[in-house]
Write a protein that holds these residues in place. Structure first.
Motif, short mmCIF file in Angstrom:
data_model
loop_
_atom_site.label_atom_id
_atom_site.label_comp_id
_atom_site.label_asym_id
_atom_site.label_seq_id
_atom_site.Cartn_x
_atom_site.Cartn_y
_atom_site.Cartn_z
N LYS A 70 38.30 -15.82 136.08
CA LYS A 70 39.41 -16.23 135.23
C LYS A 70 40.61 -16.68 136.06
CE LYS A 70 38.13 -13.52 131.19
NZ LYS A 70 38.55 -12.50 130.19
N CYS A 71 41.39 -17.56 135.46
CA CYS A 71 42.55 -18.13 136.14
C CYS A 71 43.67 -17.10 136.24
CB CYS A 71 43.02 -19.37 135.38
SG CYS A 71 44.38 -20.24 136.16
N ASN A 118 48.72 -11.55 134.80
CA ASN A 118 47.37 -11.03 134.86
C ASN A 118 47.32 -9.60 135.40
OD1 ASN A 118 46.96 -11.32 138.00
ND2 ASN A 118 47.88 -13.25 137.28
N LYS A 119 46.17 -8.95 135.20
CA LYS A 119 46.01 -7.55 135.62
C LYS A 119 45.94 -7.40 137.14
CE LYS A 119 43.60 -6.15 131.39
NZ LYS A 119 42.33 -5.60 130.83
N PHE A 132 43.10 -21.87 131.75
CA PHE A 132 44.41 -21.80 132.40
C PHE A 132 45.30 -20.73 131.78
CE2 PHE A 132 43.36 -26.22 133.79
CZ PHE A 132 43.37 -25.95 135.15
N GLU A 133 44.93 -20.28 130.59
CA GLU A 133 45.66 -19.19 129.94
C GLU A 133 45.07 -17.83 130.32
OE1 GLU A 133 45.33 -20.15 125.84
OE2 GLU A 133 46.85 -21.73 125.90
N GLY A 134 43.99 -17.86 131.12
CA GLY A 134 43.34 -16.62 131.53
C GLY A 134 42.39 -16.05 130.50
N LYS A 135 41.94 -16.89 129.55
CA LYS A 135 41.11 -16.41 128.45
C LYS A 135 39.68 -16.94 128.49
CE LYS A 135 45.15 -16.13 125.39
NZ LYS A 135 45.78 -16.63 124.14
N ALA A 136 39.34 -17.76 129.47
CA ALA A 136 37.98 -18.29 129.60
C ALA A 136 37.62 -18.36 131.08
CB ALA A 136 37.88 -19.67 128.96
N VAL A 137 36.33 -18.28 131.38
CA VAL A 137 35.89 -18.29 132.77
C VAL A 137 35.73 -19.72 133.28
CG1 VAL A 137 34.74 -16.07 132.58
CG2 VAL A 137 33.46 -18.17 132.09
#
Length: 233
Positions: free
Chosen positions: A132-133, A138-139, A206-211
């Motif tokens: 993920k982006c 992000n964590k 780019f939103e961190g919601k898809a690989v």
């Protein structure tokens, strides 16, 4: 009576074996999943000051080759305790010896007439394990800072029928990344696209919601679309 006792004993032992089998079965069949970026078909040849040739789709022409590289790559301790700071400049070119025939094909393709010309370039900070982006919050506590792309003046290409195509010859972008010292999953990716416009999955990435493997910046058939490196320090 003895015969019945043996039966009961056999049944009891079988029940015990089944019970223990039920306890241990999950640990035997549960396999550790591979890091996402280890499973995707990309080139791991991105290095500082090395020019890579990536492929990207262009309306009317299919996949075309373009070049990009990373320069001014530096890693130092951050002012923020427990963190490191990575800075680099991305440089991309949008040029080739475009023939009059190619200009005509691009300008008159159905996709181009709809405003879908392609020749896209992507860059991304990606987590090696999740794929993920890391551009958004992000964590992993990775923070990316960058401004706007700086492009050269447009260059115009013509055919003999009055058709033309314009592209900047090159562009550059400065990036600063702050990340925890003990984080070893940071990856940098650059390349092109198999599509002509950004897809919904691209935006989610780019939103961190898809690989990464679900985006148009990835090709299962051609690894030269995307080029990556791992930040190991």
């Amino acid at each position: 009576m003895k015969k019945d006792s043996r039966k009961r004993l056999t049944v009891f032992l079988l029940a015990v074996v089944m019970a223990f089998g039920g306890i241990f079965l999950p640990s035997r069949v549960e396999a550790a999943s591979k890091p996402h970026m280890k499973t995707v078909n990309v080139k791991w040849d991105l290095k500082k000051n090395k020019t890579v040739t990536y492929k990207t789709r262009c309306a009317g022409l299919g996949m075309v080759k373009q070049k990009a590289k990373i320069t001014d790559y530096k890693i130092r301790d951050s002012k923020k305790k427990g963190y490191k700071e990575l800075t680099f400049t991305m440089k991309v070119t949008y040029q080739w010896n475009m023939s009059k025939n190619q200009v005509h094909k691009i300008a008159n393709s159905p996709e181009s007439l709809q405003g879908k010309r392609g020749i896209m370039f992507f860059w991304a900070l990606v987590d090696y394990d999740s794929g993920k982006c890391l551009a958004k919050k992000n964590k992993k506590k990775v923070v990316a800072e960058y401004g706007d792309w700086v492009y050269s003046p447009l260059k115009y290409y013509y055919d003999d029928d009055g058709c033309w195509v314009s592209l900047p010859q090159n562009g550059s972008l400065k990036v600063k990344v702050t990340y925890p010292k003990d984080y070893k999953g940071l990856c940098i990716g650059i390349g092109g696209s198999t599509g002509l416009v950004q897809t919904a999955k691209d935006k989610k990435f780019f939103e961190g919601k898809a690989v990464f493997g679900k985006t148009s910046y990835y090709s299962k058939k051609d690894k030269s679309v995307a080029h990556f490196m791992r930040v190991t320090k």
